[in-house]
Design an enzyme around this catalytic site. Structure first.
Site, PDB file in Angstrom:
ATOM      1  N   SER A 186      -4.522  -2.402  -9.726  1.00  0.00           N
ATOM      2  CA  SER A 186      -3.954  -3.967  -9.853  1.00  0.00           C
ATOM      3  C   SER A 186      -3.957  -4.712  -8.511  1.00  0.00           C
ATOM      4  CB  SER A 186      -2.700  -3.783 -10.402  1.00  0.00           C
ATOM      5  OG  SER A 186      -1.879  -3.556  -9.465  1.00  0.00           O
TER       6      SER A 186
ATOM      7  N   LYS B  54       2.662  -4.794  -5.962  1.00  0.00           N
ATOM      8  CA  LYS B  54       2.673  -6.219  -6.563  1.00  0.00           C
ATOM      9  C   LYS B  54       2.925  -7.668  -5.381  1.00  0.00           C
ATOM     10  CE  LYS B  54       1.647  -5.260 -11.137  1.00  0.00           C
ATOM     11  NZ  LYS B  54       1.626  -3.890 -10.846  1.00  0.00           N
TER      12      LYS B  54
END
Lengths: 208, 208
Positions: free
Chosen positions: B127, B166
DNA sequence: ATATAATAAGAACATGAGTTCGGTAATATA
DNA sequence: TATATTACCGAACTCATGTTCTTATTATAT
């Protein structure tokens, strides 16, 4: 028992801290004082327990004969030899692997667990961006003069006196040095003009 | 005088080897024996000389009180606390920063030169691929509970009991956790369901 | 509760280990 | 050659430091 593990926890942490601070392990009495323990025998007792649990090794009758396991004193400090241009070949690559104290970085010991020497280079440019290596990263290089086709290598261009970081593709009389950057073209050089300095075995990046 | 430096050279090398092998420095008599020197006083004499030349530090009256300079014993070993999913939030994140000996990696000391503790996480998933962090990399995290907008953080999703890597964007009552992967969508979670564990301060990758 | 083991204390013991000192050999300096 | 400096010896000295022993405190189990 909660207090039990606590004391041994304290001892372990104290030892680790002491070694980091002094460069040598603490004596039983150092631990006693550092952990506010009433008797050396208590320290001895807990050290023995920790030893049996495998947290450390003790050398009998040896002053400060404590070694934390997994705390391998193998420094794994590798020399930082300079920079490589990942864009256009640019900087220099001093041949002298001399002790450049202070010019070194520490890496995971597994990098060095092999035979040949390992060093680091500071990456300049973004020619290897598609390999997720960007400007400012450090690449860890294992010294070797031969490379397999497609290896990511630090190559020394003899004529240009420059080091460059590319993928290595021998093509007969010449060598193709392929950047991993879709917007950049490969460099073709005479095979005699290229000297492989080593293969990339790691990358290290620091964020501010 | 060539033979002079030789002896001190021997002593230095013996000390370094001894430390690597034992985890603690040698005693004067260890050195005497290891370097085939006739008297402990000769060892003391040369240790003092080496000390004055800055090759090592001695602690008076301390058994094995020798520290090689530049051989910085500052381990800079940081605990490897587990894995983070960089794709879908997946694995666990044990709260106990307890001594997970052996589960640790070594990094450049500059990572740790700050105040708050530092640890490492093994990245699972891609990600953060656009930030040049890929599956299998290690991220070095500095513990902190607050994050600036846009910081790359390790976030603990309380309800899901998962850690995720993230970029952090607070948006009122909720938080947007933005992956750096053009093909992935951000995650929105209730602000109360997110706990920042730390900020990414480094990346470490090993090639096979 | 009572027995048994696990911890902790305190002190004494034995030796590991740094230091010192008088003296010698080798090298440098005058 | 004389003399200072540096390097080395041996041995003794003293303290740092690991170890052991006995006796109190807890835990854990029966």
């Amino acid at each position: 028992m909660t207090n039990l593990r606590q004391r041994q926890q304290d001892i372990l942490e104290f030892i680790a801290g002491f070694i980091d601070g002094h460069g040598y392990p603490p004596s039983v009495r150092d631990i006693q004082e550092g952990c506010s323990i009433s008797s050396t025998s208590v320290v001895d007792y807990n050290l023995e327990a920790l030893s049996k649990m495998g947290y450390l090794k003790r050398s009998k009758e040896i002053s400060r004969g404590i070694e934390l396991v997994g705390h391998r004193s193998n420094k794994t400090r590798i020399p930082l030899l300079g920079s490589v241009s990942a864009g256009q070949p640019l900087p220099v690559f001093p041949e002298d692997h001399r002790f450049l104290e202070d010019n070194s970085i520490e890496v995971d010991p597994s990098f060095v667990e092999q035979q040949s020497p390992v060093f680091a280079l500071h990456v300049k440019g973004n020619s290897m961006i598609d390999a997720l290596i960007k400007d400012g990263d450090y690449v860890v290089i294992r010294s070797q003069e031969h490379a397999e086709t497609g290896d990511m290598v630090a190559a020394w261009l003899i004529q240009e006196e420059e080091t460059t970081l590319k993928r290595f593709f021998p093509e007969g009389e010449r060598v193709r040095l392929q950047p991993e950057n879709s917007s950049m073209s490969p460099i073709f050089v005479d095979a005699h003009n290229v000297q492989i300095k080593g293969r990339v075995v790691g990358v290290l990046r620091k964020y501010k």
